[in-house]
Scaffold this active site. Structure first.
Site, short mmCIF file in Angstrom:
data_model
loop_
_atom_site.label_atom_id
_atom_site.label_comp_id
_atom_site.label_asym_id
_atom_site.label_seq_id
_atom_site.Cartn_x
_atom_site.Cartn_y
_atom_site.Cartn_z
N LYS A 251 0.84 -1.20 0.00
CA LYS A 251 0.00 0.00 0.00
C LYS A 251 0.88 1.26 0.00
O LYS A 251 0.69 2.16 -0.78
CB LYS A 251 -0.91 -0.04 1.24
CG LYS A 251 -1.82 1.15 1.36
CD LYS A 251 -2.76 1.00 2.56
CE LYS A 251 -3.50 2.32 2.77
NZ LYS A 251 -4.39 2.30 3.93
N GLU A 257 10.44 -4.52 4.69
CA GLU A 257 10.53 -5.92 4.26
C GLU A 257 10.24 -6.04 2.76
O GLU A 257 10.98 -6.68 2.01
CB GLU A 257 9.52 -6.79 5.02
CG GLU A 257 9.81 -6.96 6.49
CD GLU A 257 9.14 -5.90 7.35
OE1 GLU A 257 8.87 -4.78 6.83
OE2 GLU A 257 8.90 -6.18 8.53
N GLY A 313 -4.77 -1.95 5.14
CA GLY A 313 -3.98 -3.07 4.65
C GLY A 313 -4.65 -4.42 4.90
O GLY A 313 -4.74 -5.28 4.03
N GLU A 399 -4.62 -6.79 14.76
CA GLU A 399 -4.12 -5.46 14.39
C GLU A 399 -5.28 -4.46 14.49
O GLU A 399 -5.06 -3.28 14.74
CB GLU A 399 -3.52 -5.48 12.97
CG GLU A 399 -2.49 -4.38 12.75
CD GLU A 399 -1.72 -4.50 11.44
OE1 GLU A 399 -2.34 -4.32 10.38
OE2 GLU A 399 -0.50 -4.76 11.48
N HIS A 430 -4.71 -33.29 17.40
CA HIS A 430 -3.58 -34.10 17.87
C HIS A 430 -2.46 -33.22 18.38
O HIS A 430 -1.31 -33.63 18.45
CB HIS A 430 -3.11 -35.01 16.73
CG HIS A 430 -4.20 -35.94 16.30
ND1 HIS A 430 -4.40 -37.17 16.89
CD2 HIS A 430 -5.20 -35.78 15.40
CE1 HIS A 430 -5.46 -37.75 16.34
NE2 HIS A 430 -5.97 -36.94 15.44
N LYS A 550 9.34 -0.66 14.25
CA LYS A 550 9.84 -0.36 12.89
C LYS A 550 10.89 0.74 12.94
O LYS A 550 11.96 0.62 12.33
CB LYS A 550 8.68 0.19 12.03
CG LYS A 550 7.84 -0.80 11.30
CD LYS A 550 6.97 -0.03 10.32
CE LYS A 550 5.74 -0.77 9.91
NZ LYS A 550 4.80 0.03 9.14
O1 F6P Z 1 2.11 -4.19 9.95
C1 F6P Z 1 1.80 -2.88 9.63
C2 F6P Z 1 1.28 -2.75 8.24
O2 F6P Z 1 1.12 -1.40 8.00
C3 F6P Z 1 -0.02 -3.50 7.99
O3 F6P Z 1 -1.13 -2.84 8.45
C4 F6P Z 1 0.04 -3.66 6.52
O4 F6P Z 1 -0.86 -4.62 6.06
C5 F6P Z 1 1.49 -4.06 6.34
O5 F6P Z 1 2.19 -3.28 7.28
C6 F6P Z 1 2.06 -3.86 4.96
O6 F6P Z 1 1.99 -2.54 4.57
P1 F6P Z 1 2.18 -2.12 3.04
O7 F6P Z 1 1.08 -2.74 2.26
O8 F6P Z 1 2.11 -0.63 3.04
O9 F6P Z 1 3.52 -2.62 2.60
#
Ligand code: F6P
Length: 589
Positions: A251, A257, A313, A399, A430, A550
């Site tokens: 988004k 990451e 998200g 969340e 199990h 973060k």
């Molecule tokens: O974990 C925080 C968050 O902002 C989530 O709400 C979101 O789904 C995820 O990171 C990924 O964010 P983006 O789509 O902006 O990479």
């Protein structure tokens, strides 16, 4: 020796007095914050006093009925099992095995009314900025609205925008599926790699697994999310870059990451092809709200599928974030999924609170969380295709409702979001079911099953479903010491073999797992989360709790380089751990 009475006591675990004290504070805060409350977009019609009274009425009711057993309740009302069911959009909810009577349900509904749930639902559907901390509308319901619906944000109808993106996705998905969209060397795409995390990963991977039966099997799908390089390396192992399409789903297009993985994907692609940057356009597309960052990364914005800041998200799997789903199942079945979402939206918006499935499920979870001190909810799908559904729900629920302050910024007066977790049945049986049956905690469970399997072989499905019915029966009614003794069990083993029972569960049954059904099921949980958030008076649509870690990680990354000498200003533990890592890293070369 366990007696029934003793056993009920040990799992009732009422926290009524703590709740009472918190409610007094909440009431006082509520009265003093009354003027402030009027300023919020989720202003409830119930006054602070009415809300307080609704909570207190439930507290008094709990004191009366909290120890009543399911065994007694079923004995008193032979029709209970049939009566306490509700059907919506192809899903049957049997809520009879919950520790509630008609009065409980009336009081819970009263709580929702006092919280202004009906008005809050309207506020969401009308595009009001109910995500108050980010000043945003919350309009995932617009993502599945039919073309002729009008939903405005700041006076702009967003529905045509949604359909424009859906059409663009459909055209692209069709080209990839048919082989008309080819890689830079003219070869057909064989593998789609979705790179994203959180809502940009969990929804797509869950939907891919859930709808695998409906996918085009000559296309493979890989989901890379973790910044751990292993995820990328293993995910791309053996892939031919000439036949690989990367969907960079984010988004914000700034998530550490995802951007790290996206850059690695770019390097991997250039290294394993002739390195022509122009080829990127045929192998990388972006899904984002941030065109500027997409362009900066080097993806042509013509190959970008957009969405909007009013899509959270964790509520985005049916937006452009679902491009991998659409490529996998095709535009028509994606559309069916959207129709399923929409049907449940209409149910949520129009059904009376007492017959409203998401509302009922939300209220039941509040009953256990706030009056029985239940800390978790187990999600137990008896369908292998739903194996990632619990993981998806973890983000959706936790969340959203893992919040400790009210909309007004005061500390909440009640417990909020429980921990959601689970595994598909029968595997979980199990593993952790022992604790649910005989542990000391109360763990409400949602069992999800289907009348018809998509893979009918032998007696598998009857055996699977027999386990659903058996588990909910065993949890509710258990096995008494007398029953255990009557089986000839030696006295010393009797306590070990007693099942206290009185452990609540919902059973959700549907015909078969289709795209439409999946849409309705997800919307059911989305709106259950909304109900909880409204009653707890919290903002279910922000996620400030993920920020601190973060920011600190960004700072610490720079401190891990052993060739620099940073002035570490953390606590002594963190400083020490960083020093150890730096030393080992230097030693390892
Ligand atoms: O974990 C925080 C968050 O902002 C989530 O709400 C979101 O789904 C995820 O990171 C990924 O964010 P983006 O789509 O902006 O990479």
């Amino acid at each position: 020796m366990f007696t029934d009475a003793a056993s009920y006591g040990c799992i009732v675990g009422t926290r009524a007095s703590a709740l009472s004290a918190q409610l007094c504070k909440w009431f006082n805060d509520g009265v003093s914050a009354g003027a402030k409350k009027e300023d919020t977009h989720m202003a409830a019609p119930g006054t602070a006093e009415q809300r307080h009274n609704a909570w207190k009425a439930l507290e008094a009711h709990h004191a009366q009925v909290g120890t009543a057993t399911l065994k007694e309740m079923f004995a008193q009302d032979p029709k209970r099992g049939k009566r306490m069911t509700l059907t919506a959009e192809g899903i049957l909810l049997d809520y009879s095995k919950n520790r509630v009577n008609d009065e409980t349900l009336k009081l819970l509904t009263g709580l929702a009314e006092a919280a202004g749930l009906k008005q809050s639902i309207e506020a969401m559907f009308n595009g009001e900025k109910i995500n108050i901390t980010e000043n945003r509308a919350v309009l995932h319901v617009a993502l599945r609205a039919p073309k002729d619906e009008v939903i405005e944000v700041d006076g702009h109808n967003v529905v045509p925008d949604v359909h424009e993106v859906l059409d663009k996705m459909a055209a692209f998905a069709t080209r990839v599926r048919s082989g008309d969209w080819v890689g830079a060397t003219g070869r057909r795409i064989k593998t789609v790699v979705n790179i994203g995390i959180g809502g940009s990963d969990l929804g797509p991977v869950m939907a891919y697994e859930a709808l695998k039966h409906y996918t085009q099997r000559d296309l493979a799908f890989v989901f890379v999310s973790n910044v751990d390089g292993t995820d990328f390396v293993e995910g791309t192992l053996g892939l031919d870059p000439h036949e690989t399409l990367f969907l960079i789903a984010s988004k914000t297009f700034t998530t550490l990451e995802t951007m790290t993985n996206a850059h690695s994907a770019r390097e991997w692609f250039l290294k394993n092809t002739d390195g022509d940057e122009k080829a990127i356009a045929k192998h990388f597309v972006a899904i984002s709200t941030n065109a500027k960052e997409v362009a900066k990364f080097g993806i042509d914005t013509a190959n970008m599928f957009g969405f909007w800041d009013w899509v959270g998200g964790r509520y985005s799997m049916d937006s452009a974030i679902g491009l991998s789903t659409m490529i996998a199942v095709g535009p028509d079945q994606f559309k069916e999924m959207l129709e399923g979402f929409h049907a449940m939206d209409v149910h949520f918006r129009t059904a009376p609170l007492a017959q409203n499935m998401p509302v009922l499920m939300g209220l039941l979870s509040i009953w256990y969380t706030d009056y029985f001190d239940a800390q978790t909810v187990a999600i137990l799908p008896y369908d292998q295709y739903l194996k990632r559904f619990p993981a998806y729900l973890q983000q959706l629920t936790m969340e959203s409702n893992g919040k400790h302050v009210t909309l007004e910024g005061d500390h909440v007066g009640t417990e909020t979001g429980p921990v959601y977790w689970g595994e598909p049945g029968t595997n979980g049986q199990h593993s952790f079911y022992q604790l649910i049956h005989q542990g000391t905690r109360l763990i409400p469970c949602d069992f999800i099953g289907f009348y018809k399997t998509l893979n009918p072989i032998g007696h598998h499905h009857d055996i699977l479903m027999a386990n659903v019915f058996a588990q909910t029966e065993a949890l509710a009614f258990g096995k008494t010491a007398e029953q255990v003794k009557a089986e000839g069990t030696p006295d010393n083993l009797v306590p070990h073999r007693v099942f206290e029972g009185n452990r609540p569960s919902n059973t959700l049954l549907a015909d078969t797992l289709t795209p439409r059904l999946l849409g309705s099921l997800i919307a059911l949980y989305e709106h259950m989360v909304f109900t909880q958030g409204c009653v707890w008076n919290i903002d279910s649509f922000d996620q400030w709790g993920v920020e601190l870690g973060k920011v600190l990680a960004q700072k610490i990354v720079g401190e891990l380089d052993p060739t620099t000498t940073p002035d570490l200003k953390h606590d002594s533990s963190t400083n020490h751990l960083i020093q150890l890592y730096r030393q080992k890293k230097a030693a390892n070369g």
